[in-house]
Design an enzyme around this catalytic site. Structure first.
Site, mmCIF file in Angstrom:
data_model
loop_
_atom_site.group_PDB
_atom_site.id
_atom_site.type_symbol
_atom_site.label_atom_id
_atom_site.label_comp_id
_atom_site.label_asym_id
_atom_site.label_seq_id
_atom_site.Cartn_x
_atom_site.Cartn_y
_atom_site.Cartn_z
ATOM 1 N N CYS A 182 0.837 -1.203 0.000
ATOM 2 C CA CYS A 182 0.000 0.000 0.000
ATOM 3 C C CYS A 182 0.872 1.253 0.000
ATOM 4 C CB CYS A 182 -0.926 0.001 1.217
ATOM 5 S SG CYS A 182 -2.045 -1.411 1.275
ATOM 6 N N ASP A 183 1.897 1.262 0.831
ATOM 7 C CA ASP A 183 2.816 2.400 0.862
ATOM 8 C C ASP A 183 3.469 2.622 -0.497
ATOM 9 O OD1 ASP A 183 2.802 3.648 3.380
ATOM 10 O OD2 ASP A 183 3.944 2.019 4.264
ATOM 11 N N PHE A 184 3.957 1.551 -1.109
ATOM 12 C CA PHE A 184 4.715 1.708 -2.341
ATOM 13 C C PHE A 184 3.814 1.964 -3.550
ATOM 14 C CE2 PHE A 184 8.017 0.099 0.375
ATOM 15 C CZ PHE A 184 9.129 0.799 -0.062
#
Length: 413
Positions: A182-184
């Site tokens: 999700c972050d990336f």
């Protein structure tokens, strides 16, 4: 600092290299952990001058370096950035940020929505300072909507998006995906949004706010599982383990070998025929229960049993070589040690051995983005907290040594 580098793709042999696409673009990177810093890393490796602005104690991921495995992730995401400290909780610190903004093209941050506004340096305030500024904001759920202010980290967004509900095996509890996807995914989309805004600015002369919600960036990646959900009339699909998320491909699984595992997927009849040839079981092509993809999916357990019985008789690497010769899509299931030493990625310069000032000799990634005609930048490892503060504030903004000393004594840096 030494690196083992691979050249970028030149337009033609002997041609003078072209500047990287973002040469001359100045980015103020206030990102933290993974989302914002990865976006900033992509910008830096595309040629932008990225000034990483941290609080005096360092951003959160840098602080993780004192425990566990936090130091390497910070190094992976912050190469080729100038390291500056600035205390935005002080009026003098906010004033210096405004001065930096006057000279910058982009400011990116992934604080909780409203944080920069509460400090008086949000988009509306900074647009008054520099109307050409592209302000890029990453968050979990976006700047609007009922979930805007809910705490959001990769784990919680994985839970909220359904990623955890479809990861794992049917008879076990939900599992988070291993990578911080999700972050990336949010960071990559943030890069796309701000680059689109920079392109628009070239035509209009005006900057703008762009935002990316991790939840929205992740949703399209659920496509296979959503397909199964829709086709089942809205029933919640069980976790499918290593099988296809939509249960629409077969064979599609991780199969045992005598010394490990191998992933195999057959998309369409050509791959299936190739696999049967490699197995020495061409006669199975004539059997009704395996004749079409639909029939193989309907008999998935039997197909997987046949393939598993075959794969178990080989070592992982020998089987991989055999299947590749037959053009069957497959890959050995490798551990992280094997991945870090990947000869292909090192040959392309995607992974490079670097002498890091704090970590010693480590492998760091280069940007996945390649630009024809431009030489790839050598990896310049991240510096200590505030390494470039005096150079940026003095050399770039023109503050005197006395002013720098006074500001430091007041906790502005």
């Amino acid at each position: 600092m030494t690196t083992d580098t691979a050249p970028g793709p030149d337009a033609e042999a002997g041609a003078p290299p072209r500047p990287l696409p973002l040469a001359g673009v100045v980015v103020l990177d206030l990102g933290q952990i993974y989302n914002g810093p990865y976006c900033g890393f992509l910008l830096a490796m595309a040629g932008a001058e990225v000034i990483k602005i941290e609080p005096p104690g360092g951003e959160h991921l840098r602080r993780r370096g004192t425990v566990g495995g936090g130091a390497l992730p910070f190094a992976m995401l912050n190469s080729n950035k100038r390291c500056v400290t600035l205390n935005l909780k002080t009026e003098e610190g906010r004033g210096l940020l405004r001065q930096l903004v006057r000279r910058a093209d982009v400011l990116l941050e992934n604080f909780a929505p409203g944080t920069m506004d509460r400090l008086g340096v949000g988009f509306e305030a900074l647009r008054e300072v520099n109307p050409r500024l592209v302000y890029a904001q990453g968050s979990g759920y976006g700047l609007t909507g009922p979930n805007r202010d809910k705490p959001a980290m990769d784990l919680t967004v994985q839970a909220m998006t359904g990623v955890m509900s479809i990861t794992g095996f049917p008879d076990r509890p939900p599992v988070k995906a291993g990578p911080a996807l999700c972050d990336f995914l949010g960071g990559v989309h943030l890069y796309a949004a701000l680059m689109t805004a920079l392109f628009d600015r070239e035509r209009t002369g005006q900057g703008r706010l762009v935002e990316v919600a991790m939840q929205e960036a992740v949703y399209p990646a659920l496509s296979s599982s959503l397909g199964l959900w829709y086709s089942s009339g809205g029933g919640v699909p069980s976790r499918t383990g290593n099988m296809h998320g939509g249960l629409a491909e077969c064979p599609y699984n991780v199969y045992p070998t005598s010394d490990g595992h191998i992933a195999i997927i057959c998309v369409g009849e050509t791959h299936w025929q190739s696999l049967l040839t490699a197995m020495g079981r061409e006669e199975l092509a004539a059997e009704t229960r395996f004749a079409t993809l639909k029939q193989r999916v309907d008999n998935m357990a039997e197909v997987d049993a046949l393939v598993s019985a075959f794969t178990a008789g080989f070592t992982r690497d020998a089987l991989h070589d055999l299947l590749v010769r037959h053009r069957v899509p497959c890959a050995p299931v490798r551990d992280l040690g094997e991945v870090v030493a990947d000869a292909h990625m090192h040959a392309r310069g995607a992974l490079q051995w670097v002498e890091h000032p704090a970590l010693g000799r480590v492998v760091l990634p280069h940007s996945p983005l390649r630009f024809e005609g431009s030489a790839a930048l050598p990896i310049d490892p991240n510096g200590d907290i505030g390494r470039d503060t005096e150079a940026v504030m003095g050399g770039w903004l023109g503050l005197s040594a006395e002013e720098l000393s006074q500001l430091k004594s007041r906790g502005v840096f």
